[in-house]
Design an enzyme around this catalytic site. Structure first.
Site, mmCIF file in Angstrom:
data_model
loop_
_atom_site.group_PDB
_atom_site.id
_atom_site.type_symbol
_atom_site.label_atom_id
_atom_site.label_comp_id
_atom_site.label_asym_id
_atom_site.label_seq_id
_atom_site.Cartn_x
_atom_site.Cartn_y
_atom_site.Cartn_z
ATOM 1 N N GLY A 245 3.174 1.157 9.035
ATOM 2 C CA GLY A 245 3.651 -0.021 9.735
ATOM 3 C C GLY A 245 2.601 -1.024 10.137
ATOM 4 O O GLY A 245 2.927 -2.017 10.784
ATOM 5 N N GLU A 282 0.786 6.980 7.584
ATOM 6 C CA GLU A 282 1.434 6.660 6.300
ATOM 7 C C GLU A 282 1.409 5.161 6.022
ATOM 8 O O GLU A 282 2.448 4.504 6.076
ATOM 9 C CB GLU A 282 2.895 7.102 6.362
ATOM 10 C CG GLU A 282 3.102 8.563 6.623
ATOM 11 C CD GLU A 282 4.546 8.886 6.969
ATOM 12 O OE1 GLU A 282 5.243 8.067 7.589
ATOM 13 O OE2 GLU A 282 4.976 9.980 6.606
ATOM 14 N N CYS A 353 20.503 -18.639 -9.907
ATOM 15 C CA CYS A 353 21.596 -19.589 -9.717
ATOM 16 C C CYS A 353 22.142 -19.565 -8.312
ATOM 17 O O CYS A 353 23.328 -19.274 -8.092
ATOM 18 C CB CYS A 353 22.704 -19.280 -10.714
ATOM 19 S SG CYS A 353 22.111 -19.505 -12.378
ATOM 20 N N GLU A 354 21.275 -19.794 -7.340
ATOM 21 C CA GLU A 354 21.765 -20.010 -5.988
ATOM 22 C C GLU A 354 20.702 -20.710 -5.161
ATOM 23 O O GLU A 354 19.508 -20.557 -5.390
ATOM 24 C CB GLU A 354 22.211 -18.714 -5.332
ATOM 25 C CG GLU A 354 21.173 -17.661 -5.179
ATOM 26 C CD GLU A 354 21.736 -16.512 -4.368
ATOM 27 O OE1 GLU A 354 21.688 -16.615 -3.139
ATOM 28 O OE2 GLU A 354 22.252 -15.552 -4.959
HETATM 29 C C1 LIG Z 1 8.047 2.245 5.048
HETATM 30 C C2 LIG Z 1 7.438 3.436 5.703
HETATM 31 C C3 LIG Z 1 6.062 3.532 5.854
HETATM 32 C C4 LIG Z 1 5.130 2.429 5.438
HETATM 33 O O1 LIG Z 1 5.296 1.260 6.163
HETATM 34 P P1 LIG Z 1 4.303 0.043 5.890
HETATM 35 O O2 LIG Z 1 4.785 -1.015 6.822
HETATM 36 O O3 LIG Z 1 4.438 -0.348 4.473
HETATM 37 O O4 LIG Z 1 2.919 0.525 6.220
HETATM 38 C C5 LIG Z 1 5.543 4.687 6.393
HETATM 39 N N1 LIG Z 1 6.344 5.705 6.784
HETATM 40 C C6 LIG Z 1 7.675 5.645 6.669
HETATM 41 C C7 LIG Z 1 8.492 6.791 7.101
HETATM 42 C C8 LIG Z 1 8.270 4.524 6.131
HETATM 43 O O5 LIG Z 1 9.600 4.469 6.014
#
Ligand SMILES: *Cc1c(COP(=O)(O)O)cnc(C)c1O
Length: 425
Positions: A245, A282, A353-354
């Site tokens: 995130g 992650e 097309c929008e």
């Molecule tokens: C989408 C997601 C991420 C990665 O989020 P980013 O904003 O791309 O870093 C990590 N963990 C989970 C569970 C996610 O769904």
């Protein structure tokens, strides 16, 4: 100053003797001529640099690449070679990663509605962790155990910590009103822990949370760690995953923390809260977003006096749906003069097309932009190709990885026959 800020371009961006932008030692002029447009150009060194930065900040195997941001076999291999694990959220993502030769032991399976088939594959292939999201999923795992599907999987429980991330509501996931995870506040999280600990069908090894995507405020992460640490500490489980995130800067007015700074915030928070679990993260977007640009050809310029100018390119919402979905902003420039003053304003649109088919609501381009120019949008490496579509039966663009003067085609352009490949009638 109206020139494109250098910091929005990939690490190896440079200017060739003819004035054209180069990425990984390859001229955008040559790449557009060789592969056609639209085209995704990734700076392979930039991807590797970000993977290394994440691994330096969190440790080998403790940075998990969220593959939904951008996935193909070449990308999966890079993340694996750079000592990351891979987070997959569907059977299709798992299939792609395994097809790339990444061992299942380096994969983590997510998803708020995993099918029996997805869970079965994850168990029999022996993925590292299944991140369990609901009581129904625990029921499915019990049922698989009863019919002898094994070995018993190591699981994490996805906890919804009740922290509101300051991001778009479609990508905020940590608040109480969420389809994801077990709510901490209403006791579901504790009930899930007790059930998993008593269950013979799973080994509970840790907890997981993900407060949302494109989060800029370091304080939101600190708050999530505080809430999670309070819940996790007495349980003494060995793993704690704090999700992804981390935001990235898409436009000249944005600034985002680096992976290194994010690492400091999370590590300091964990240390001061006495977290002893092995902490993983992650990242998705922060690994790949600014590694790539999308290269288009400008085909039509329509000036409506007193209203606005429309610049139409040969792609659109099928290669980058984020502006339409979230109102996301981007920058635009001409690779033949990457740092020229951009004195003209207009709307950058695609060929679908929008009228909603907008790439940049307020695009800036040099005053001499003309039909036939190669045009690029930077920071399009995440959630562009992966969220793309075949709307209007458009063939999806190829992907090139540029590195040390070599342009490697990692996804070819779709053909019209590819569009018919699943038609059986
Ligand atoms: C989408 C997601 C991420 C990665 O989020 P980013 O904003 O791309 O870093 C990590 N963990 C989970 C569970 C996610 O769904």
């Amino acid at each position: 100053m109206t020139a494109l800020p250098r910091r929005l371009l990939p690490d190896t961006a440079d200017v060739g003797s003819d004035g054209w932008l180069t990425i990984g030692g390859c001229s955008i002029r040559d790449l557009a001529a060789e592969f056609g447009t639209p085209l995704f150009v990734y700076d392979e060194q930039h991807i590797r640099n970000r993977c290394r930065e994440a691994v330096a900040a969190f440790g080998p195997q403790q940075a998990v690449y969220a593959s939904k941001a951008f996935l193909c076999k070449a990308m999966a291999r890079i993340a694996y070679e750079e000592e990351m694990r891979l987070d997959v959220a569907t059977g299709g993502e798992l299939h792609t990663v395994l097809a790339a030769g990444v061992p299942a032991a380096s994969c983590v399976l997510h998803g708020n509605n995993k099918s029996v088939a997805e869970l079965t594959t994850a168990i029999t292939e022996r993925v590292r962790h299944i991140v369990v999201d609901s009581f129904d999923e625990l029921d499915r795992l019990d049922a698989l155990h009863e019919i002898g599907v094994g070995p018993t999987p190591d699981i994490l429980l996805r906890i919804t910590p009740g922290v509101h991330a300051h991001t778009h509501e479609f990508i905020a996931t940590g608040q109480d009103d969420s389809k994801f995870g077990f709510n901490l506040g209403n006791g579901d999280a504790m009930r899930a822990v007790e059930r998993a600990q008593a269950s013979p069908s799973v080994n509970l090894v840790g907890l997981h949370c993900h407060i949302g995507s494109n989060v800029f405020a370091a304080a939101s992460f600190g708050k999530a760690v505080e809430v999670m640490a309070g819940f996790a500490r007495p349980l003494g489980l060995p793993e704690l995953v704090l999700g992804g995130g981390l935001g990235v800067a898409y436009v000249e007015t944005e600034e985002a923390p680096t992976l290194t700074q994010w690492g400091h915030v999370l590590r300091d928070a964990c240390e001061s809260l006495g977290v002893t679990a092995r902490v993983s993260v992650e990242p998705g977007r922060s690994i790949v977003a600014s590694a790539a640009l999308t290269v288009y050809t400008l085909g039509t310029i329509k000036q409506i006096p007193g209203v606005r100018t429309y610049f139409s390119v040969d792609g659109g919402m099928s290669d980058n749906p984020r502006p339409v979905l979230y109102g996301s902003g981007y920058e635009s420039f001409l690779p033949r003069a990457p740092f020229a003053d951009r004195t003209q304003h207009g709307r950058l649109v695609g060929k679908h097309c929008e009228s909603g088919d907008v790439l940049l609501f307020d695009a800036k381009l040099p005053g001499d932009a003309r039909v036939g120019d190669v045009l690029a949008t930077p920071v399009t490496g995440a959630y562009g190709r992966s969220m793309g579509s075949n709307y209007n039966a458009i063939t999806r663009p190829p992907v090139v990885f540029a590195r040390d003067g070599d342009a490697r085609l990692v996804i070819r352009r779709e053909t019209f026959d590819d569009l018919l490949a699943t038609d059986v009638g």
